[in-house]
Each structure stands twice: as structure tokens, then as C-alpha cells.
Design an enzyme around this catalytic site. Structure first.
Site, PDB file in Angstrom:
ATOM      1  N   ALA A 126       0.712  -1.127  -0.046  1.00 18.61           N
ATOM      2  CA  ALA A 126       0.014  -0.082  -0.010  1.00 18.61           C
ATOM      3  C   ALA A 126       0.850   1.323  -0.029  1.00 18.61           C
ATOM      4  O   ALA A 126       0.296   2.245  -0.462  1.00 18.61           O
ATOM      5  CB  ALA A 126      -0.837  -0.016   1.267  1.00 18.61           C
ATOM      6  N   GLU A 150       3.297   2.721  -6.952  1.00 19.93           N
ATOM      7  CA  GLU A 150       3.423   1.902  -8.230  1.00 19.93           C
ATOM      8  C   GLU A 150       3.687   2.687  -9.594  1.00 19.93           C
ATOM      9  O   GLU A 150       4.289   2.519 -10.309  1.00 19.93           O
ATOM     10  CB  GLU A 150       2.792   0.641  -8.330  1.00 19.93           C
ATOM     11  CG  GLU A 150       2.893  -0.545  -7.137  1.00 19.93           C
ATOM     12  CD  GLU A 150       1.964  -0.293  -6.067  1.00 19.93           C
ATOM     13  OE1 GLU A 150       2.262  -1.024  -5.135  1.00 19.93           O
ATOM     14  OE2 GLU A 150       1.403   0.892  -5.819  1.00 19.93           O
ATOM     15  N   ASP A 203      29.381  29.117 -26.110  1.00 26.68           N
ATOM     16  CA  ASP A 203      30.333  29.741 -26.893  1.00 26.68           C
ATOM     17  C   ASP A 203      29.804  31.081 -27.626  1.00 26.68           C
ATOM     18  O   ASP A 203      28.703  31.367 -27.150  1.00 26.68           O
ATOM     19  CB  ASP A 203      30.315  28.415 -28.120  1.00 26.68           C
ATOM     20  CG  ASP A 203      31.590  28.422 -28.961  1.00 26.68           C
ATOM     21  OD1 ASP A 203      32.135  29.575 -28.830  1.00 26.68           O
ATOM     22  OD2 ASP A 203      32.070  27.624 -29.746  1.00 26.68           O
ATOM     23  N   ASP A 237      30.397  22.831 -30.338  1.00 25.57           N
ATOM     24  CA  ASP A 237      30.095  22.346 -31.614  1.00 25.57           C
ATOM     25  C   ASP A 237      30.917  21.582 -32.226  1.00 25.57           C
ATOM     26  O   ASP A 237      30.775  20.873 -33.390  1.00 25.57           O
ATOM     27  CB  ASP A 237      29.660  23.629 -32.553  1.00 25.57           C
ATOM     28  CG  ASP A 237      30.889  24.719 -32.755  1.00 25.57           C
ATOM     29  OD1 ASP A 237      31.907  24.274 -32.004  1.00 25.57           O
ATOM     30  OD2 ASP A 237      30.465  25.655 -33.171  1.00 25.57           O
ATOM     31  N   ASN A 262      -1.630   7.997  -1.047  1.00 25.72           N
ATOM     32  CA  ASN A 262      -1.032   7.049  -0.052  1.00 25.72           C
ATOM     33  C   ASN A 262      -1.454   7.218   1.284  1.00 25.72           C
ATOM     34  O   ASN A 262      -1.711   6.413   2.222  1.00 25.72           O
ATOM     35  CB  ASN A 262       0.501   7.210  -0.153  1.00 25.72           C
ATOM     36  CG  ASN A 262       1.139   6.370  -1.260  1.00 25.72           C
ATOM     37  OD1 ASN A 262       0.318   6.176  -2.246  1.00 25.72           O
ATOM     38  ND2 ASN A 262       2.331   5.913  -1.339  1.00 25.72           N
ATOM     39  N   THR A 275      -6.748   4.821 -11.267  1.00 24.84           N
ATOM     40  CA  THR A 275      -7.617   5.957 -11.371  1.00 24.84           C
ATOM     41  C   THR A 275      -6.583   7.010 -11.210  1.00 24.84           C
ATOM     42  O   THR A 275      -7.088   8.087 -11.774  1.00 24.84           O
ATOM     43  CB  THR A 275      -8.429   5.857 -10.139  1.00 24.84           C
ATOM     44  OG1 THR A 275      -7.782   5.798  -9.123  1.00 24.84           O
ATOM     45  CG2 THR A 275      -9.435   4.541 -10.406  1.00 24.84           C
ATOM     46  N   ASP A 276      -5.474   6.841 -10.561  1.00 22.47           N
ATOM     47  CA  ASP A 276      -4.427   8.099 -10.359  1.00 22.47           C
ATOM     48  C   ASP A 276      -3.695   8.241 -11.457  1.00 22.47           C
ATOM     49  O   ASP A 276      -3.333   9.275 -11.677  1.00 22.47           O
ATOM     50  CB  ASP A 276      -3.637   7.688  -9.287  1.00 22.47           C
ATOM     51  CG  ASP A 276      -4.528   7.901  -7.870  1.00 22.47           C
ATOM     52  OD1 ASP A 276      -5.658   8.282  -7.879  1.00 22.47           O
ATOM     53  OD2 ASP A 276      -3.878   7.670  -6.754  1.00 22.47           O
TER      54      ASP A 276
END
Length: 849
Positions: A250, A254, A296, A578, A644, A677-678
Site C-alpha cells: 500500500a 507503483e 560559445d 559544436d 498514499n 484511477t490515479d
């Protein structure tokens, strides 16, 4: 070596001994190992462990879901990073495929890889030099060494001079003897430097490591605590262990790493639309942390177009106006006839010219000499150009160039190199040189000498005998115009808290003049040459750690040292370049910035960012987007962590009740919240455009998980969302007749759990809008100003409906549609979160976004 060059037998034997004339290569890292690295970094290992524990907890669906997340993110990151640096390999492409050599007394063509030491190589204008050589003969030769030295002007070469592999002959013809091939060339040394420079970890990678350490520590500590609590309330140790696993899962966000990766990709796409091509995804965020830009000069700050704007003669000053190398222009002032005579003399001592190519006028050869050709055309004397019978090439020690045309010697060069050789120079001339130089013009003096007697008398004399007693014709002032808006961009960069330095291979006076003209030069003025840089890195860092410093005549090793010294002072360094010489410094810097138009393939491959328009303003625009990306990561990190808190609360309530109060959410529901859902709203937060004042404050030096974020998540948004979640769960549970201490009816528990799930989803819906700004309420930003977020919220509601009302999916998650009372309480999450956010922002005050 004989006059006929080597024999075929000698060349074959030497080739067998020394090996082919190719640069050494590194063994490439296998693709599977790169992909393995993306799947085994610390965050991925955490998720692998969570998946394994899920299988141990007899939750195969959870384990499979986590594995899919790890694999998808790893493959995506691998694809994005596959365009990694191959600068050392690209250096090999600088060597020509075929060269002309003299062997067995005959001129023949051989492959460049077959060259050996003592080979006699024939070179013509435009040829790439295939190995390190010493010139045996040289007719009006000049070599472009900018790829190795950074010097913009071609270097004249005379017999006995060395030339290096990878450079090329601008003009003239030469025969040269090979002195080094392959791994022994100077080009190979640059390749080794480029390969050996290891890019430092980006600020984002360091922050993600820190977040992972914090999350891992908290997850393990809380899981261990819940394991002990479970044992104390009388739960079997096996069930307690499985319960602790659920708590750990939990707490693992993830969806965080995929969200970060995709947000960086979106930032990279936006930068590409502004002519900044990102080759390394993490460079997007690193740009936002940049504190020091080492830029430069030519082409980045200026237009890379020399233009003769003034001619001073005894007849007065003539001012010329025109666009680039287009011969059309206007001439004003007194003494135009003398000015034309001066221009014609300078043209006689030059080889470069302006040419019409595909409808555009461009420089062919030396840009300064092309500007002189344009000057002569604008003054109406270009058609009188004649071929010289003898030429004395420009030399850095002489700082002048001469040519004999007919019975006249024409000379042009630096005033301090030409004026002492003239017999009629008075005080006003020196004053005029100073006046023109003070306006940022590159001043050249033009002189002439009438040669008496037969031409043959002058053909064998050294230049020192001929270039004396000359008549000064005039002074020409040339200017490489700055880009029109570069001054405004420099001011914007300084307002954004960035320090600037010009790091160039050009002459210090030229660099300083341009720095003053564009407003880059600091106060007091500070100009250094590469040879004057102190050996001690700490002293060098202290010397350079100031705004507006100019460092000229730098070598590849010195440019590398500049980057390291500034990094040792805590700076996040962006370094532009360059040429081949810039490769090591571009790799060492936190952000390597290469030129897309004028840069070499080597520089582009070594860089993190390629400017498609070579414009300094594009760097600042990329930094702006980088800062916006950093803020967006901060936004969706706040969004994830708030979720969370709500996910962990049911476990906390269960533990505090001694196991008497049922769990409001299960582990599969938590995974559905994190990924189902998130994810889309979090990605939409990553699409927030830069704020209006993002460049009006210093670079972000705070941690992603700072005190402000922690207070907002754990003291405001998270508790409010958790409170509504538990209220919705309790209303359904108690409303259904549950009595404390009794096992709840399974159907009632599923409906109550569905109400808690709904409250978290709706709370996150409001949280997504709240997280758009740390100081401004969402209604002031406009509900529809982020269209991606609006679509993401609609998708979130659709997923919620599916999770509640699709029987098989709802049963898998362990929930059911809640009754009306539960839905009503759950809906209160939206106004509750928005009201808490508004109160918190009002308490903190309104500051810049």
C-alpha cells in the site's frame, strides 16, 4: 622515405606492424544488459520484491499487475535512452575513405585505413586530413582546426608545419609526410577523452533515489510495526506476515516511476517544438536545475556572419550598411574613392569570397575574407580582382597576410602587426583604431607597397624584406552582429538566477568586445585565457564562479576542467559546443548542449540537448520548460503521496482498534487506485505549461520531498481525504446494522468498502485540480485551462464506474456499489479537499507559482 614515397612492399610491412589507420573502438554494451539495468535499479527492485511478496501472500493478481508495471516502464525507459552517446564511434567518420598517396614513384588512391607512417600524402583544398602529418610542401595553405582547437579562423600552414587527422584543408595544395596513424593521432586522444568522461548523475536521479530510500524505509518500518501489532491482537503469525505485506504494498507508489518517465517525455516533446531536441530524458529536469551556462560565442550569441561596416582612410570615414553577405547595400560618408582603393587592396590579399548558393548569399572560405569581398562589391570594385603571383599566408605570429599582384604588394592584418611597417602613420590613426575597437569592431589595417624593378627580384625574397616601408591605405572595421534578441535573453537568464560565462577558442579581445556588446560581460570585467587558468581545481572554481566571465583560447582539456571546477562549487553546469574538441566537456557537464546547424556529429552525439537553430535563446527556453517539468513532478508527487495517506489510513484504524474495526480497503483496491484511477490525472499534471513567472526566480535547489510538500500532504490534503473515506465507510457499515466486535456481513462490508473506494477516487479528482498550483486555487486558474486534466478526470470517473458496477471487476477488487448514503458522503470529498486546499493556500499567502 625516398622522393618517390614508400614502395608497396614497405607500406605493407609497416601496415602489418602498426595496424590499420582507424580509431580504437570500445566494446559495445549488449542491448540485453542495458535493458537489464532498466529492470534492476533500486526502485524496480522494490517493485520486484513487492510482486514476490504478493505471490507469497496468495495474491497472484497483485503480483502479476506489479510485474507488468515494472516491465512496461523498463522497456519504455530503455527505448527512450537507446539514443545514447556514441561520440567516440562518430569520430571515426571524420576520417576520409580514400586518399591520394605517392607510392612506387606514382600517385595512386588508397583507402585511408591503409596509410602508414612515412607515407607521402597529396592534399588539395577541401580534403580532410587522414592522419597526423608534417607538410613537405605547402602552397597558400590554410587548415581549419576548429574541430580540435576551437579557433574559428583557418590556420595558415607552411612547409615543416604539422597538421592533424580530422581537420581539413580550407585552401591551397600540399604534400605531407604521415607521422602518426590510428590510435596514435591527436584525434584518437580526443576520442579517449570523450569516451572517458562519465556523465554525472542528474539531479532528478539523485532525488528519485532519495525518495525511494525514504519510501522504502517508511514502508518497511510501518510493515514491521503492523506485523507486531497483529501478533499482539492475537492474529496468527502467518496471517500477520501477509497483512504486513499488504501494508508495504500500500505504501509503494507503483505509478510514480512511469509517471515521471512519461512526464519527462512530454517535456522533451515540448522542447522539440521550441527547436531544442533532448537526447536524454532526464536532461529535461536537469535543465530546470541549471545554475551556470557556459556558452560559445560564434553562431550561438552572434549570427556567424562577418560584415564590414566601416572604412577609415585619410579621406574620412565611410559607413557601409547591408544584410549579411548580400552585395547590395548602402554607402555613406566622405572619402569613398579611398575606401574603394582600400577594399580592393584588402581583396587582393584575400582568398575567401561571397557566393550565391540556392538563392542565398553565403561565405565561401574565411568569413572575414568573404566580408571583404562583399565590401568591395558594395563599393563597386570587386570586378577588378586579379590573381596574385606570390602570397604570404597569414601566420599567428605575424598576424598579417600579403600578396604580390603585378608590381604591388598588398597587405592586411591586425593594426599592431601592420602599422609599424608603414612609414606614414600618425597619431589620429592609432586613436581611430582604439575608437573602432571600443565599439566592438574587429579592426584590420590595409597597406600597399610599390615594388620597383623586375618582378623576378621580388619572387624569391622573404616576406620580412618586402613587407616594410608600406603605405597605409586605411582601416576596415568588421562586425559579427549579435542575434537581435540575445541581449533580452541574457537579461532574462540573469533574472532567472543563472550565471553566464563565454567559453571560446577565439582571441580574448574579440570575445570581450562581443561580450560587452551583448551585455554578457560582468562588472568588473574579467577576461581569462586558457593558458592562464590555474592548475588547482578549487582555485579555478573560485576564479570562475562569477557572472559574466570570459574565457578565451581554451583547449579541450581546459574546457573539461572548467566544467569540473564549476561542478565542484555545487553548480549544475550547461556547456555548449559544436566541434570534436567539445565532446569531452559536453559529456562531463550536467547538460551538454550541441549546435544542430553548425555543430559536428560528434558534438551532437556527445550532448544531452541539441539546438536545432543554434540560438542561445533556445537554451533559456529549454531551461524554462525544464523548470516547468520539475514543478510538474513536484505536483504529481504531491498527488501520489496524498493518495498514499488515504490508502494507509484504513490499516492504521484497524491497528488502533486492535483488529476490531474492519479494513476499509484491500490491497487490490489500493493497486487499482495507484494504477487504474490515479495514473491519467498524474500524467495530465505533467502537462501543465510553464507558469508566467517561472523565469523570475532562482533555480529550484530544494528536494522534491521538501517540508512544504510534506506539510501539505500529511497535514492538509491527506487527512481530509482520509477523513471523508472513513466517514463514508462507517456510514454504510453502521447504517447496515454492523455491531462492533461482530464479523460484518460480507455483502455489507463490500458495499462499505465500495463507498470508501469512491471517496478516495473523488477526493483525488479534487486533489488533481488542487495540485495544479501550490499557491492559487483551481477556480482562479480556470477549470478547463488544462484540457488533458479534464479528459483524465472523465476517464477517472469512467474507471470508478467500471470498478463499482461491473460485477466481475468489483468482485475481484472485493467491493460492491455503495447505497445512496454512502455515495452522498463520498461525494463530500470533492468540496472538502478543495476547501482545505483553499484554506491552506490562504494561510501560506500568495506567492509566485
Amino acid at each position: 622515405m625516398t622522393a618517390a614515397g614508400l614502395t608497396s612492399g614497405q607500406a605493407a610491412e609497416l601496415l602489418k606492424q602498426a595496424g590499420p589507420n582507424i580509431l580504437p573502438t570500445e566494446k559495445p554494451v549488449p542491448q540485453w544488459r542495458k535493458l537489464w539495468g532498466e529492470l534492476t535499479h533500486f526502485f524496480a527492485l522494490m517493485l520486484w520484491c513487492a510482486a514476490a511478496l504478493a505471490f507469497l501472500a496468495d495474491l497472484p493478481q497483485l503480483g502479476v499487475a506489479i510485474i507488468v508495471v515494472v516491465l512496461v516502464n523498463g522497456v519504455f525507459a530503455h527505448i527512450q535512452q537507446e539514443r545514447a552517446q556514441h561520440a567516440a564511434a562518430r569520430l571515426r567518420g571524420l576520417l576520409p575513405a580514400d586518399v591520394m598517396v605517392r607510392r612506387d614513384g606514382h600517385v595512386r588512391k588508397v583507402h585511408a585505413s591503409e596509410l602508414v607512417v612515412d607515407d607521402a600524402v597529396l592534399l588539395a583544398a577541401g580534403d580532410r586530413i587522414p592522419a597526423d602529418v608534417v607538410l613537405a610542401t605547402a602552397q597558400a595553405c590554410a587548415v581549419d582546426e576548429s574541430m580540435l582547437t576551437g579557433e574559428s579562423d583557418p590556420v595558415p600552414k607552411t612547409p615543416g608545419d604539422s597538421a592533424w587527422a580530422g581537420t581539413f584543408l580550407v585552401n591551397g595544395d600540399a604534400e605531407a609526410t604521415v607521422t602518426a596513424t590510428g590510435a596514435r593521432t591527436r584525434l584518437a586522444g580526443i576520442s579517449a577523452l570523450t569516451s572517458g568522461a562519465v556523465p554525472p548523475p542528474t539531479p532528478l536521479s539523485l532525488e528519485l533515489r532519495r525518495i525511494v530510500r525514504v519510501v522504502a524505509s517508511v514502508a518497511l518500518a510501518i510493515a514491521a510495526l503492523f506485523f507486531l501489532i497483529s501478533l499482539l491482537v492475537g492474529i496468527e503469525w502467518r496471517d500477520s506476515f501477509l497483512f504486513a505485506i499488504g501494508v508495504a504494498v500500500a505504501l509503494v507508489p507503483e505509478g510514480l516511476l512511469p509517471t515521471v518517465t512519461l512526464s519527462l517525455a512530454m517535456g522533451a516533446q515540448r522542447m522539440a517544438s521550441r527547436n531544442a531536441l533532448v537526447r536524454n530524458l532526464e536532461a529535461v529536469e536537469t535543465l530546470g536545475s541549471t545554475t551556470f551556462i557556459c556558452t560559445d560565442k560564434t553562431g550561438t550569441l552572434t549570427q556567424n556572419r562577418m560584415n564590414a561596416v566601416e572604412v577609415f582612410t585619410s579621406g574620412g570615414s565611410v559607413h557601409i550598411a547591408g544584410e549579411g553577405y548580400n552585395p547590395e547595400g548602402t554607402v555613406q560618408g566622405d572619402g569613398q574613392e579611398r575606401a574603394a582603393e582600400t577594399a580592393l587592396a584588402a581583396l587582393a590579399a584575400s582568398q575567401g569570397r561571397a557566393e550565391l548558393h540556392e538563392g542565398q548569399w553565403r561565405a565561401s572560405g574565411d568569413p572575414m575574407e568573404a566580408a571583404i569581398d562583399v565590401l568591395a562589391r558594395r563599393l563597386g570594385v570587386a570586378g577588378a580582382r586579379m590573381a596574385p603571383s606570390r602570397r604570404f599566408a597569414f601566420d599567428p605570429s605575424r598576424r598579417r597576410e600579403s600578396a604580390i599582384v603585378g608590381h604591388d604588394l598588398f597587405c592586411k592584418g591586425a593594426p599592431e602587426a601592420v602599422l609599424p611597417l608603414c612609414s606614414d602613420v600618425d597619431g589620429p590613426v592609432a586613436d581611430q583604431v582604439q575608437l573602432m575597437a571600443s565599439r566592438g569592431l574587429r579592426v584590420i589595417a590595409v597597406a600597399r607597397r610599390r615594388l620597383n624593378g623586375p618582378s623576378a627580384d621580388w619572387e624569391s625574397r622573404p616576406s620580412g624584406d618586402i613587407e616594410r616601408g608600406m603605405e597605409l591605405l586605411g582601416l576596415i572595421g568588421l562586425h559579427d552582429p549579435p542575434r537581435p534578441d540575445v541581449g533580452d535573453v541574457i537579461r532574462t537568464a540573469r533574472t532567472a538566477g543563472l550565471k553566464l560565462a563565454m567559453i571560446t577558442g577565439d582571441h580574448p579581445a574579440t570575445a570581450a568586445a562581443i561580450a560587452r556588446e551583448i551585455g554578457l560581460m560582468g562588472a568588473p570585467e574579467f577576461v581569462l585565457e586558457g593558458s592562464d587558468l590555474p592548475d588547482d581545481e578549487q582555485l579555478l572554481g573560485a576564479l570562475l564562479d562569477r557572472d559574466g566571465v570570459v574565457v578565451s583560447r581554451v583547449s579541450p582539456e581546459q574546457k573539461l576542467r572548467v566544467a569540473k571546477a564549476l561542478q565542484s562549487r555545487g553548480h549544475v553546469v550547461a556547456m555548449t559546443g559544436d566541434g570534436v574538441n567539445d565532446g569531452p566537456a559536453l559529456r562531463e557537464a550536467d547538460i551538454g548542449v550541441a549546435m544542430g546547424l553548425s555543430g559536428t556529429d560528434v558534438a551532437r552525439e556527445a550532448a544531452d540537448l541539441v539546438l536545432l537553430d543554434d540560438h542561445f535563446a533556445t537554451i533559456v527556453a529549454a531551461i524554462e520548460q525544464g523548470r516547468a517539468t520539475y514543478s510538474n513532478i513536484h505536483r504529481f508527487l504531491t498527488y501520489h503521496l496524498t493518495d498514499n495517506v488515504a490508502e494507509l489510513t484504513p490499516f492504521v484504524v484497524w491497528a488502533l482498534s486492535g483488529g476490531q474495526f474492519p479494513l476499509a480497503l484491500g490491497v487490490l483496491q489500493i493497486l487499482a487506485l495507484d494504477i487504474g484511477t490515479d495514473l491519467l490525472p498524474a500524467l495530465a499534471l505533467g502537462a501543465e505549461p510553464p507558469g508566467k513567472r517561472v523565469l523570475s526566480r532562482p533555480p529550484e535547489r530544494r528536494h522534491l520531498m521538501d517540508r512544504q510538500l510534506m506539510v501539505r500532504v500529511f497535514c492538509v490534503l491527506g487527512p481530509v481525504e482520509a477523513l471523508v473515506e472513513m466517514a463514508a465507510f462507517s456510514v454504510v457499515l453502521f447504517g447496515g446494522g454492523w455491531v462492533r466486535g461482530q464479523p460484518p456481513d460480507p455483502g455489507l462490508l463490500m458495499a462499505a468498502s465500495g463507498a470508501a473506494f469512491t471517496a478516495v477516487v473523488l477526493g483525488q479528482l479534487a486533489n488533481a485540480y488542487a495540485c495544479r498550483s501550490a499557491t492559487v486555487p483551481p477556480w482562479r486558474l480556470g477549470w478547463g485551462s488544462n484540457r488533458l486534466l479534464a479528459w483524465a478526470v472523465l476517464a477517472e470517473l469512467a474507471v470508478l464506474a467500471a470498478c463499482l458496477y461491473l460485477p466481475q471487476l468489483a468482485a475481484l477488487l472485493g467491493q460492491a456499489p455503495p447505497p445512496a448514503a454512502g455515495l452522498l458522503v463520498a461525494a463530500l470529498a470533492v468540496p472538502a479537499v478543495l476547501a482545505a486546499d483553499w484554506a491552506y493556500k490562504g494561510f501560506r499567502g500568495r506567492s509566485a507559482r
